[in-house]
Design a protein around this motif. Structure first.
Motif, PDB file in Angstrom:
ATOM      1  N   PHE A  20      -1.151   0.438  -3.690  1.00 55.74           N
ATOM      2  CA  PHE A  20      -2.111   1.524  -3.473  1.00 55.74           C
ATOM      3  C   PHE A  20      -1.697   2.789  -4.224  1.00 55.74           C
ATOM      4  CE2 PHE A  20      -3.732  -0.847   0.247  1.00 55.74           C
ATOM      5  CZ  PHE A  20      -5.099  -0.693   0.027  1.00 55.74           C
ATOM      6  N   GLY A  21      -0.398   3.108  -4.210  1.00 54.37           N
ATOM      7  CA  GLY A  21       0.097   4.284  -4.933  1.00 54.37           C
ATOM      8  C   GLY A  21      -0.146   4.170  -6.424  1.00 54.37           C
ATOM      9  N   LEU A  22       0.103   2.999  -6.979  1.00 54.03           N
ATOM     10  CA  LEU A  22      -0.148   2.776  -8.403  1.00 54.03           C
ATOM     11  C   LEU A  22      -1.636   2.889  -8.711  1.00 54.03           C
ATOM     12  CD1 LEU A  22       2.348  -0.155  -8.961  1.00 54.03           C
ATOM     13  CD2 LEU A  22       2.508   2.136  -9.995  1.00 54.03           C
ATOM     14  N   GLN A  23      -2.467   2.328  -7.856  1.00 55.94           N
ATOM     15  CA  GLN A  23      -3.919   2.397  -8.036  1.00 55.94           C
ATOM     16  C   GLN A  23      -4.386   3.854  -8.053  1.00 55.94           C
ATOM     17  OE1 GLN A  23      -6.100   0.177  -5.093  1.00 55.94           O
ATOM     18  NE2 GLN A  23      -8.037   1.149  -5.622  1.00 55.94           N
ATOM     19  N   LYS A  37       8.875   5.814   1.278  1.00 54.00           N
ATOM     20  CA  LYS A  37       8.872   6.801   2.364  1.00 54.00           C
ATOM     21  C   LYS A  37       7.659   6.677   3.261  1.00 54.00           C
ATOM     22  CE  LYS A  37      11.138  10.214  -0.405  1.00 54.00           C
ATOM     23  NZ  LYS A  37      10.785  11.257  -1.311  1.00 54.00           N
ATOM     24  N   ASN A  38       6.512   6.300   2.698  1.00 57.87           N
ATOM     25  CA  ASN A  38       5.259   6.304   3.445  1.00 57.87           C
ATOM     26  C   ASN A  38       4.840   4.958   4.006  1.00 57.87           C
ATOM     27  OD1 ASN A  38       4.709   9.122   3.186  1.00 57.87           O
ATOM     28  ND2 ASN A  38       4.323   8.743   1.025  1.00 57.87           N
ATOM     29  N   CYS A  39       5.530   3.910   3.669  1.00 57.94           N
ATOM     30  CA  CYS A  39       5.230   2.591   4.226  1.00 57.94           C
ATOM     31  C   CYS A  39       5.497   2.629   5.729  1.00 57.94           C
ATOM     32  CB  CYS A  39       6.118   1.561   3.521  1.00 57.94           C
ATOM     33  SG  CYS A  39       6.443   0.059   4.439  1.00 57.94           S
ATOM     34  N   PRO A  40       4.532   2.223   6.561  1.00 62.02           N
ATOM     35  CA  PRO A  40       4.734   2.267   8.007  1.00 62.02           C
ATOM     36  C   PRO A  40       5.961   1.500   8.498  1.00 62.02           C
ATOM     37  CG  PRO A  40       2.414   1.960   7.535  1.00 62.02           C
ATOM     38  CD  PRO A  40       3.148   1.853   6.223  1.00 62.02           C
TER      39      PRO A  40
END
Length: 140
Positions: free
Chosen positions: A64-67, A121-124
């Motif tokens: 998602f970050g890459l997208q 850091k943001n992965c649940p």
């Protein structure tokens, strides 16, 4: 959103056996035991399941970050190695080490490191060890 799984254990810690089931049915009375956790008997264990969850969550967060940054990966491959270590009279999960190998066209190393760091850091699941834990315990 709430996801559920269930563990059923019969017997003592060392000689007993358990079964793990998930709401989705992917785990359906999957056996686990002392030997699958602390020895080399074939089967699953909680740390292996946490490692799979961490690898899967992080890799999806990175996609998602890459997208969002305008990149489409050809492949993202992540291994999570969860370390179970002694602590006092028990054990603790002291570490989850992520090893990532990625094929992302037209992405430079600095941007890749930044985006991957944000995903970690943001992965649940990365946040789970800081999560509030509640317990509703009853004996029947």
């Amino acid at each position: 959103m709430i996801r559920k799984a269930k563990a059923v254990w019969k017997g003592t810690g060392r000689d007993g056996t358990g079964q793990l089931s998930s709401e989705s049915g992917v785990l359906a009375e999957t056996p686990y035991s002392f030997k699958t956790r602390f020895e080399s008997e074939k089967g699953t264990n909680p740390e292996e399941l946490i490692a799979a969850a961490h690898a899967g969550c992080f890799t999806m967060a990175l996609a998602f970050g890459l997208q969002l940054a305008g990149f489409t990966p050809d492949e993202l491959s992540t291994e999570a190695a969860v370390t179970l270590e002694p602590e006092g009279k028990g054990f603790k999960i002291g570490k989850s080490a992520l090893t990532l190998r990625a094929k992302v066209p037209n992405l430079n190393e600095a941007d890749f490191a930044r985006i991957a760091g944000e995903a970690e850091k943001n992965c649940p699941v990365s946040k789970v060890l800081n999560a509030e834990i509640t317990l509703d315990a009853k004996v029947t």
